[in-house]
Design a protein around this motif. Structure first.
Motif, PDB file in Angstrom:
ATOM      1  N   ARG A   1     139.012  -6.746  33.269  1.00  0.00           N
ATOM      2  CA  ARG A   1     138.875  -5.327  33.616  1.00  0.00           C
ATOM      3  C   ARG A   1     139.722  -4.455  32.692  1.00  0.00           C
ATOM      4  O   ARG A   1     140.900  -4.701  32.495  1.00  0.00           O
TER       5      ARG A   1
ATOM      6  N   VAL B   1     128.245  -9.366  31.425  1.00  0.00           N
ATOM      7  CA  VAL B   1     128.846  -8.451  30.444  1.00  0.00           C
ATOM      8  C   VAL B   1     127.947  -8.319  29.219  1.00  0.00           C
ATOM      9  O   VAL B   1     127.725  -7.215  28.705  1.00  0.00           O
TER      10      VAL B   1
ATOM     11  N   VAL C   1     135.037  -2.279  29.168  1.00  0.00           N
ATOM     12  CA  VAL C   1     134.662  -2.577  30.548  1.00  0.00           C
ATOM     13  C   VAL C   1     135.425  -1.611  31.448  1.00  0.00           C
ATOM     14  O   VAL C   1     136.613  -1.782  31.686  1.00  0.00           O
TER      15      VAL C   1
ATOM     16  N   ILE D   1     134.385  -3.198  37.136  1.00  0.00           N
ATOM     17  CA  ILE D   1     133.705  -4.408  37.586  1.00  0.00           C
ATOM     18  C   ILE D   1     133.797  -4.382  39.099  1.00  0.00           C
ATOM     19  O   ILE D   1     134.887  -4.436  39.667  1.00  0.00           O
TER      20      ILE D   1
ATOM     21  N   VAL E   1     128.858  -4.794  36.531  1.00  0.00           N
ATOM     22  CA  VAL E   1     129.721  -4.481  35.394  1.00  0.00           C
ATOM     23  C   VAL E   1     129.253  -3.153  34.806  1.00  0.00           C
ATOM     24  O   VAL E   1     128.076  -2.989  34.485  1.00  0.00           O
TER      25      VAL E   1
END
Length: 130
Positions: free
Chosen positions: A42, A68, A88, A91, A124
């Motif tokens: 994350r 991802v 990212v 999540i 995600v």
């Protein structure tokens, strides 16, 4: 009442999230096991996240790697973004339905206990680095 519903639907359309995402549902993986892997990724850049997940020995890492990469492919093909500029941002891990196997029993003291299979929902969301 119809006017209020129309206003509400217009508000939802205006505030719709346009960030690229990918989700997987009903994965046969306990959320507690997936959380260990998710915390490592994350906030990382897309390239770092893929490298970390590719080298982790956990079963959850292989599943999360696919999600991802799918989010990256969605960003590249559908949104026209460069994958190397993404990170990212979120999540989201949710617990799916729990399957109770009625056939299989695990022996315990004073009887037995049912084997319970937990499932997960993973989403995600990628975002552009500022």
């Amino acid at each position: 009442m119809a006017k209020r519903i129309r206003e509400k639907s217009e508000l939802i359309k205006q505030n719709k999230d346009t960030r690229p995402y990918a989700c997987v549902k009903y994965v046969r993986l306990a959320p507690t096991k997936a959380k260990i892997v998710i915390d490592q990724v994350r906030g990382k850049s897309y390239d770092d996240a893929v490298a970390i997940l590719a080298n982790m020995p956990h079963e959850a890492a292989a599943i999360l790697l696919k999600v991802v990469k799918s989010a990256g492919a969605n960003a590249e093909n559908n949104k026209g973004m460069n994958v190397h500029d993404l990170y990212v941002s979120e999540i989201i891990l949710g617990q799916g339905p729990t399957r109770v196997n009625k056939i299989y029993w695990r022996g315990r003291g004073h009887g037995a206990e049912r084997i319970v299979t937990r499932t997960s929902h993973i989403k995600v969301v990628l975002d552009v680095k500022e």
